[in-house]
Design an enzyme around this catalytic site. Sequence first.
Site, PDB file in Angstrom:
ATOM      1  N   LEU A 128     -12.075 -18.014 -20.876  1.00 12.29           N
ATOM      2  CA  LEU A 128     -12.142 -19.412 -20.511  1.00 12.29           C
ATOM      3  C   LEU A 128     -13.230 -19.471 -19.450  1.00 12.29           C
ATOM      4  CD1 LEU A 128     -10.824 -22.128 -21.143  1.00 12.29           C
ATOM      5  CD2 LEU A 128      -9.137 -21.665 -19.381  1.00 12.29           C
ATOM      6  N   ASP A 129     -14.273 -20.236 -19.712  1.00 14.18           N
ATOM      7  CA  ASP A 129     -15.447 -20.235 -18.848  1.00 14.18           C
ATOM      8  C   ASP A 129     -15.113 -20.536 -17.391  1.00 14.18           C
ATOM      9  OD1 ASP A 129     -17.177 -19.737 -21.012  1.00 14.18           O
ATOM     10  OD2 ASP A 129     -17.285 -21.876 -21.479  1.00 14.18           O
ATOM     11  N   PHE A 130     -15.970 -20.064 -16.507  1.00 12.43           N
ATOM     12  CA  PHE A 130     -15.883 -20.272 -15.062  1.00 12.43           C
ATOM     13  C   PHE A 130     -15.685 -21.750 -14.731  1.00 12.43           C
ATOM     14  CE2 PHE A 130     -18.271 -20.739 -10.941  1.00 12.43           C
ATOM     15  CZ  PHE A 130     -17.453 -19.940 -10.154  1.00 12.43           C
ATOM     16  N   ASP A 131     -16.406 -22.621 -15.455  1.00 13.50           N
ATOM     17  CA  ASP A 131     -16.353 -24.053 -15.165  1.00 13.50           C
ATOM     18  C   ASP A 131     -15.380 -24.814 -16.072  1.00 13.50           C
ATOM     19  OD1 ASP A 131     -17.946 -23.682 -17.391  1.00 13.50           O
ATOM     20  OD2 ASP A 131     -19.542 -25.011 -16.731  1.00 13.50           O
ATOM     21  N   SER A 132     -14.494 -24.084 -16.748  1.00 20.02           N
ATOM     22  CA  SER A 132     -13.439 -24.702 -17.556  1.00 20.02           C
ATOM     23  C   SER A 132     -12.094 -24.415 -16.899  1.00 20.02           C
ATOM     24  CB  SER A 132     -13.463 -24.162 -18.982  1.00 20.02           C
ATOM     25  OG  SER A 132     -14.679 -24.505 -19.614  1.00 20.02           O
TER      26      SER A 132
END
Length: 195
Positions: A40-44
């Site tokens: 899960l992306d850093f910005d998600s």
Amino acid sequence: MRYLLLNKPYEVLTQFTDEHGRATLKDFVPVPNVYPVGRLDFDSEGLLLLTDDKQLQHRLSDPKFKVPKTYWAQVEGTVTEAALQHLRRGVQIKDGLCDPARAAEIPKPAGLWARNPPIRYRASIPTSWLEIQISQGMNRQVRKMCAAVGLPCLRLVRAAIGPLEFGELQPGQWRELAAGEVLELRKTSGTQRRF
């Protein structure tokens, strides 16, 4: 076997170490020897499953097993029927052709926590919410799909992995899965194992 469900906060890496001092899973999950299922992306934000069950981890991560993941995307602009149909047919992105997604415009999800820091608002450009369900897992896929149909993604929250939802978990909180939830996850992924 351990099965943990974490509501991953915004700007947290989906790993346990970082040489640059950014927030990682270690800051929230004090359980040794469990690993994230997928990324899960850093910005998600949102749902992340951690486990030491390698077979289940593989089945949930590999797109060939078609385990659905549901996302809520706050996008810039107004959602059109043409954009929804494009998402439902499959979108070409730089990484390849995305499989058809389930996509619908939704109201802002009830009870969704405020993001810190908040998204940037521009008075002249409205924002909308989409619910998108995919079973692939290309890098930043949902963001790229939204951009490809003219709806840049401002905020992305994973709301469900198969039958699992975050329920009452607030950002940074985690819990163990109940035996029945693990069984449901196994059914969804085609992994049957007795306890």
